[in-house]
Scaffold this active site. Structure first.
Site, PDB file in Angstrom:
ATOM      1  N   HIS A 293       0.811  -1.214   0.000  1.00  0.00           N
ATOM      2  CA  HIS A 293       0.000   0.000   0.000  1.00  0.00           C
ATOM      3  C   HIS A 293       0.848   1.268   0.000  1.00  0.00           C
ATOM      4  O   HIS A 293       0.346   2.351  -0.301  1.00  0.00           O
ATOM      5  CB  HIS A 293      -0.980   0.006   1.182  1.00  0.00           C
ATOM      6  CG  HIS A 293      -0.386   0.402   2.491  1.00  0.00           C
ATOM      7  ND1 HIS A 293       0.116  -0.509   3.387  1.00  0.00           N
ATOM      8  CD2 HIS A 293      -0.208   1.614   3.068  1.00  0.00           C
ATOM      9  CE1 HIS A 293       0.561   0.122   4.466  1.00  0.00           C
ATOM     10  NE2 HIS A 293       0.378   1.410   4.295  1.00  0.00           N
TER      11      HIS A 293
ATOM     12  N   SER B  35       4.869   2.853   7.929  1.00  0.00           N
ATOM     13  CA  SER B  35       4.503   1.715   7.103  1.00  0.00           C
ATOM     14  C   SER B  35       5.662   1.335   6.193  1.00  0.00           C
ATOM     15  O   SER B  35       6.240   2.194   5.512  1.00  0.00           O
ATOM     16  CB  SER B  35       3.285   2.044   6.245  1.00  0.00           C
ATOM     17  OG  SER B  35       2.114   2.039   7.007  1.00  0.00           O
TER      18      SER B  35
ATOM     19  N   ASP C 233       0.320  -7.513   1.659  1.00  0.00           N
ATOM     20  CA  ASP C 233       0.741  -6.117   1.818  1.00  0.00           C
ATOM     21  C   ASP C 233       2.257  -5.989   1.778  1.00  0.00           C
ATOM     22  O   ASP C 233       2.844  -5.160   2.472  1.00  0.00           O
ATOM     23  CB  ASP C 233       0.185  -5.491   3.100  1.00  0.00           C
ATOM     24  CG  ASP C 233       0.224  -3.956   3.048  1.00  0.00           C
ATOM     25  OD1 ASP C 233       0.181  -3.406   1.933  1.00  0.00           O
ATOM     26  OD2 ASP C 233       0.317  -3.320   4.121  1.00  0.00           O
TER      27      ASP C 233
END
Length: 332
Positions: free
Chosen positions: A75, A184, A105
């Site tokens: 993402h 992230s 992911d």
């Protein structure tokens, strides 16, 4: 007359850099562990910037090979093909997106220039609840964003939604180490500095979550480097590990199974008749004790093939046949 009060001299604050006594004061064990991990990983975690369809995104990434491959979240890179990476020592380089796998992911990018040496990848299968973990990110170029906490839970399934699309990230690590979106793609490490997870803040629900580094994710990473994609089978279950009822443990020879928390509407699991609350015992004749047990089956060879799933429902054993489909943009 009362005597003048005697004023005590106020000691000057000690500078650890010049005061041998202050410098000799030891850190506690917790601080030593966290600071050692920070020193080891901070140079190896990059800040990423990407642009796609006129929109800019950012996150972190971890150098994991000596020839410039970096690991991050799918993402974070989104649909971008390239971007820029910056490291704590001031090194900057462009990179090319090698491949992404939305179901896990995970994404792999490759730097076009020099990068610091790689991290050591660990094994999340060895983690235990309560164990110390350290999250290291490089959000927005603020190198060395370090937080620490413990493993709060293992084997979670994480349903996430983007617009009308839904995906399920399997077998995530839950930690109370604070994360933000810029972290992230950064590293989650054990006390030895071995990277056991890639942090993901995609959930946006105030939890620290990380994609595990284990045999399955290594297989995914290898496929991304080799082919640029992972052919994945899609079942559509959101499930968490729970103990098998005591009365059945000895007969089944199985201590844990997966409790279905949700079923993705229209998915193969839904079409097979699986329901929220079902206790998944076996899939393809193999005992299912944690999320990875099911995830290991969801690769290319499972696509379009009947998969027998045995569940415990209202005290009775029920067999259903699901036919996984290939993961596509609708479910990614």
């Amino acid at each position: 007359m009362s005597p003048e009060p005697i004023s005590e001299p106020v000691p000057e604050p000690r500078d650890p850099g010049t005061d041998p006594e202050a410098a000799a004061e030891p850190l506690d064990a917790y601080s030593r562990a966290v600071s050692a991990v920070a020193r080891e990983l901070t140079p190896r975690v990059a800040s990423l910037r990407v642009r796609h369809h006129g929109r800019e995104g950012s996150g972190s990434a971890v150098t994991f090979t000596a020839d410039g491959f970096l690991l991050t979240n799918a993402h974070v890179v989104g649909g971008a093909r390239d971007g820029h990476a910056a490291f704590a020592d001031g090194t900057t380089t462009t990179f090319t997106v090698v491949g992404t796998d939305p179901l896990s992911d995970l994404a792999v990018v490759r730097a076009d220039g020099d990068t610091p040496g790689p991290v050591t990848l660990g094994d999340s299968e060895r983690l235990v609840v309560g164990q110390l973990v350290v999250a290291v990110g490089n959000p927005l170029g603020l190198a060395g964003s370090v937080t620490a906490g413990v493993v709060s839970a293992l084997g979670r399934s994480l349903p996430t939604r983007s617009g009308t699309m839904m995906r399920v990230i399997e077998d995530v690590i839950q930690t109370d180490a604070a994360l933000n979106p810029g972290n992230s793609g950064g590293a989650l490490a054990d006390s030895r500095g071995h990277v056991v997870g890639i942090n993901t803040a995609v959930a946006g629900i105030g939890l620290g979550l990380a994609v595990p580094i284990n045999a399955t994710s290594r297989r995914i990473i290898g496929a991304l480097i080799r082919d640029g994609r992972v052919r994945r089978a899609f079942l559509g279950l959101v499930a968490n590990p729970v103990p098998v009822p005591a009365a059945l443990r000895e007969r089944l020879g199985q201590r844990e199974a997966l409790r279905v928390a949700d079923v993705v509407p229209g998915s193969p699991a839904a079409r097979a008749g699986l329901r929220r609350g079902d206790l998944v015992l076996t899939a393809g004749g193999v005992p299912v004790s944690h999320a990875q047990s099911l995830q290991r089956l969801m690769f290319a060879e499972a696509i379009g093939r009947p998969l027998q799933i045995t569940v415990l429902r209202n005290g009775a054993m029920v067999d259903v046949i699901a036919e996984p489909t290939e993961l596509d943009a609708e479910h990614a």
